[in-house]
Design a protein around this motif. Structure first.
Motif, PDB file in Angstrom:
ATOM      1  N   ALA A 196      30.235 -91.228   6.900  1.00 27.01           N
ATOM      2  CA  ALA A 196      29.070 -90.497   6.403  1.00 27.01           C
ATOM      3  C   ALA A 196      29.531 -89.140   5.897  1.00 27.01           C
ATOM      4  O   ALA A 196      30.729 -88.820   5.921  1.00 27.01           O
ATOM      5  N   ARG A 197      28.566 -88.343   5.459  1.00 33.04           N
ATOM      6  CA  ARG A 197      28.854 -86.978   5.022  1.00 33.04           C
ATOM      7  C   ARG A 197      27.864 -86.033   5.687  1.00 33.04           C
ATOM      8  O   ARG A 197      26.697 -86.374   5.887  1.00 33.04           O
ATOM      9  N   LEU A 198      28.356 -84.850   6.007  1.00 31.91           N
ATOM     10  CA  LEU A 198      27.514 -83.796   6.578  1.00 31.91           C
ATOM     11  C   LEU A 198      27.566 -82.583   5.666  1.00 31.91           C
ATOM     12  O   LEU A 198      28.610 -82.271   5.103  1.00 31.91           O
ATOM     13  N   GLU A 199      26.442 -81.911   5.555  1.00 27.69           N
ATOM     14  CA  GLU A 199      26.425 -80.592   4.918  1.00 27.69           C
ATOM     15  C   GLU A 199      26.367 -79.602   6.078  1.00 27.69           C
ATOM     16  O   GLU A 199      25.354 -79.479   6.743  1.00 27.69           O
ATOM     17  N   LEU A 200      27.484 -78.977   6.324  1.00 25.46           N
ATOM     18  CA  LEU A 200      27.622 -78.075   7.463  1.00 25.46           C
ATOM     19  C   LEU A 200      28.073 -76.737   6.916  1.00 25.46           C
ATOM     20  O   LEU A 200      29.158 -76.626   6.362  1.00 25.46           O
ATOM     21  N   VAL A 201      27.216 -75.725   7.023  1.00 26.46           N
ATOM     22  CA  VAL A 201      27.528 -74.390   6.515  1.00 26.46           C
ATOM     23  C   VAL A 201      27.544 -73.434   7.694  1.00 26.46           C
ATOM     24  O   VAL A 201      26.534 -73.270   8.389  1.00 26.46           O
ATOM     25  N   VAL A 202      28.696 -72.827   7.951  1.00 26.18           N
ATOM     26  CA  VAL A 202      28.868 -71.884   9.049  1.00 26.18           C
ATOM     27  C   VAL A 202      29.742 -70.742   8.549  1.00 26.18           C
ATOM     28  O   VAL A 202      30.838 -70.985   8.064  1.00 26.18           O
ATOM     29  N   ASN A 203      29.267 -69.504   8.671  1.00 25.25           N
ATOM     30  CA  ASN A 203      30.088 -68.376   8.222  1.00 25.25           C
ATOM     31  C   ASN A 203      30.536 -67.487   9.380  1.00 25.25           C
ATOM     32  O   ASN A 203      31.068 -66.409   9.156  1.00 25.25           O
ATOM     33  N   ASP A 204      30.327 -67.918  10.604  1.00 23.25           N
ATOM     34  CA  ASP A 204      30.733 -67.129  11.765  1.00 23.25           C
ATOM     35  C   ASP A 204      32.249 -67.248  11.944  1.00 23.25           C
ATOM     36  O   ASP A 204      32.768 -68.358  12.078  1.00 23.25           O
ATOM     37  N   PRO A 205      32.987 -66.142  11.945  1.00 23.04           N
ATOM     38  CA  PRO A 205      34.443 -66.217  12.075  1.00 23.04           C
ATOM     39  C   PRO A 205      34.901 -66.722  13.441  1.00 23.04           C
ATOM     40  O   PRO A 205      36.058 -67.067  13.613  1.00 23.04           O
ATOM     41  N   ARG A 206      33.983 -66.801  14.399  1.00 24.10           N
ATOM     42  CA  ARG A 206      34.339 -67.319  15.728  1.00 24.10           C
ATOM     43  C   ARG A 206      34.188 -68.833  15.820  1.00 24.10           C
ATOM     44  O   ARG A 206      34.533 -69.421  16.824  1.00 24.10           O
ATOM     45  N   GLY A 207      33.663 -69.470  14.789  1.00 26.65           N
ATOM     46  CA  GLY A 207      33.427 -70.910  14.833  1.00 26.65           C
ATOM     47  C   GLY A 207      31.959 -71.194  15.137  1.00 26.65           C
ATOM     48  O   GLY A 207      31.091 -70.369  14.840  1.00 26.65           O
ATOM     49  N   TYR A 208      31.696 -72.325  15.749  1.00 32.15           N
ATOM     50  CA  TYR A 208      30.317 -72.721  16.032  1.00 32.15           C
ATOM     51  C   TYR A 208      30.288 -73.673  17.223  1.00 32.15           C
ATOM     52  O   TYR A 208      31.318 -74.176  17.659  1.00 32.15           O
ATOM     53  N   VAL A 209      29.099 -73.897  17.755  1.00 29.76           N
ATOM     54  CA  VAL A 209      28.913 -74.812  18.880  1.00 29.76           C
ATOM     55  C   VAL A 209      28.147 -76.018  18.360  1.00 29.76           C
ATOM     56  O   VAL A 209      27.072 -75.883  17.770  1.00 29.76           O
ATOM     57  N   LEU A 210      28.717 -77.198  18.571  1.00 34.55           N
ATOM     58  CA  LEU A 210      28.102 -78.441  18.126  1.00 34.55           C
ATOM     59  C   LEU A 210      27.671 -79.241  19.348  1.00 34.55           C
ATOM     60  O   LEU A 210      28.477 -79.498  20.245  1.00 34.55           O
ATOM     61  N   ALA A 211      26.397 -79.618  19.385  1.00 31.97           N
ATOM     62  CA  ALA A 211      25.872 -80.472  20.453  1.00 31.97           C
ATOM     63  C   ALA A 211      25.622 -81.851  19.865  1.00 31.97           C
ATOM     64  O   ALA A 211      25.053 -81.978  18.774  1.00 31.97           O
ATOM     65  N   ALA A 212      26.066 -82.882  20.558  1.00 31.10           N
ATOM     66  CA  ALA A 212      25.876 -84.258  20.112  1.00 31.10           C
ATOM     67  C   ALA A 212      25.309 -85.065  21.280  1.00 31.10           C
ATOM     68  O   ALA A 212      25.743 -84.909  22.426  1.00 31.10           O
ATOM     69  N   ARG A 213      24.323 -85.919  20.973  1.00 28.32           N
ATOM     70  CA  ARG A 213      23.659 -86.684  22.028  1.00 28.32           C
ATOM     71  C   ARG A 213      23.337 -88.091  21.530  1.00 28.32           C
ATOM     72  O   ARG A 213      22.817 -88.270  20.434  1.00 28.32           O
ATOM     73  N   LEU A 214      23.644 -89.074  22.360  1.00 30.31           N
ATOM     74  CA  LEU A 214      23.275 -90.468  22.085  1.00 30.31           C
ATOM     75  C   LEU A 214      21.895 -90.732  22.663  1.00 30.31           C
ATOM     76  O   LEU A 214      21.642 -90.421  23.837  1.00 30.31           O
ATOM     77  N   ASP A 215      21.008 -91.318  21.863  1.00 31.75           N
ATOM     78  CA  ASP A 215      19.648 -91.603  22.309  1.00 31.75           C
ATOM     79  C   ASP A 215      19.423 -93.077  22.650  1.00 31.75           C
ATOM     80  O   ASP A 215      18.289 -93.479  22.868  1.00 31.75           O
ATOM     81  N   ASP A 216      20.456 -93.873  22.648  1.00 34.36           N
ATOM     82  CA  ASP A 216      20.295 -95.313  22.838  1.00 34.36           C
ATOM     83  C   ASP A 216      21.280 -95.804  23.903  1.00 34.36           C
ATOM     84  O   ASP A 216      22.492 -95.629  23.759  1.00 34.36           O
ATOM     85  N   PRO A 217      20.785 -96.467  24.968  1.00 38.32           N
ATOM     86  CA  PRO A 217      21.687 -96.951  26.021  1.00 38.32           C
ATOM     87  C   PRO A 217      22.593 -98.097  25.581  1.00 38.32           C
ATOM     88  O   PRO A 217      23.491 -98.491  26.329  1.00 38.32           O
ATOM     89  N   ALA A 218      22.407 -98.631  24.375  1.00 40.36           N
ATOM     90  CA  ALA A 218      23.304 -99.668  23.869  1.00 40.36           C
ATOM     91  C   ALA A 218      24.675 -99.088  23.529  1.00 40.36           C
ATOM     92  O   ALA A 218      25.623 -99.829  23.302  1.00 40.36           O
ATOM     93  N   PHE A 219      24.769 -97.748  23.515  1.00 44.20           N
ATOM     94  CA  PHE A 219      26.031 -97.084  23.205  1.00 44.20           C
ATOM     95  C   PHE A 219      26.480 -96.268  24.417  1.00 44.20           C
ATOM     96  O   PHE A 219      25.680 -95.576  25.037  1.00 44.20           O
TER      97      PHE A 219
END
Length: 165
Positions: free
Chosen positions: A79-102
């Motif tokens: 896939a593709r993401l449009e991710l724009v971040v200008n913080d020189p310290r980086g960023y925090v990414l949270a990811a969560r699965l919503d389906d117990p099949a995974f």
């Protein structure tokens, strides 16, 4: 639109610098007791607001799990993401699965892989100069299928979110 704001801010800053330099010039005025000097200066700071924006461009709304996928234990999706971040310290990414099949996931294509052996993960991501523009970032998802999952079509299970750094 952001580049127009940046150009306007830079123009204003240059004018202030020019004006500031002119305001520091000494001026002498005549008075009853002789010459006096006057000095003036202007201090200013430019603050660039932090930007952190994430948009999924072509992540599928649903995913088909075949018997072969269940036997293999995972399914891969590009896939593709449009991710724009200008913080020189980086960023925090949270990811969560919503389906117990995974049972877990791995996301590749950002500054470093994001991986979870459970339903979620929050990671401090390093700064990435590619993310200062609107150019899409190609990513690859590996979604691990839970042992008791059955073949079928399911809604896209992974939710991504940026958090304040």
């Amino acid at each position: 639109m952001g580049s127009m704001k940046t150009a306007t801010a830079l123009t204003a800053a240059l004018l202030l610098i020019a004006f500031s330099g002119a305001s520091r010039a000494n001026s002498s005025v005549a008075s009853g007791t002789g010459l006096q000097s006057a000095k003036a200066s202007i201090d200013f700071a430019i603050r660039i607001p932090r930007v952190a924006r994430l948009r999924e461009l072509d992540t599928p709304p649903a995913i088909a799990i075949t018997a072969e996928d269940v036997a293999r234990g995972y399914v891969r999706v590009k896939a593709r993401l449009e991710l724009v971040v200008n913080d020189p310290r980086g960023y925090v990414l949270a990811a969560r699965l919503d389906d117990p099949a995974f049972s877990g996931f791995r996301l590749e294509g950002l500054g470093m892989p994001v991986e979870a052996s459970g339903a979620s993960n929050v990671m401090q991501m390093p700064p990435d100069r590619r993310l200062r523009s609107l150019a899409p970032v190609e990513v690859s998802y590996e979604l691990r299928i839970a042992p008791r999952a059955v073949p079928g079509t399911r809604p896209w299970p992974l939710r991504l979110r940026l958090q304040s750094n």
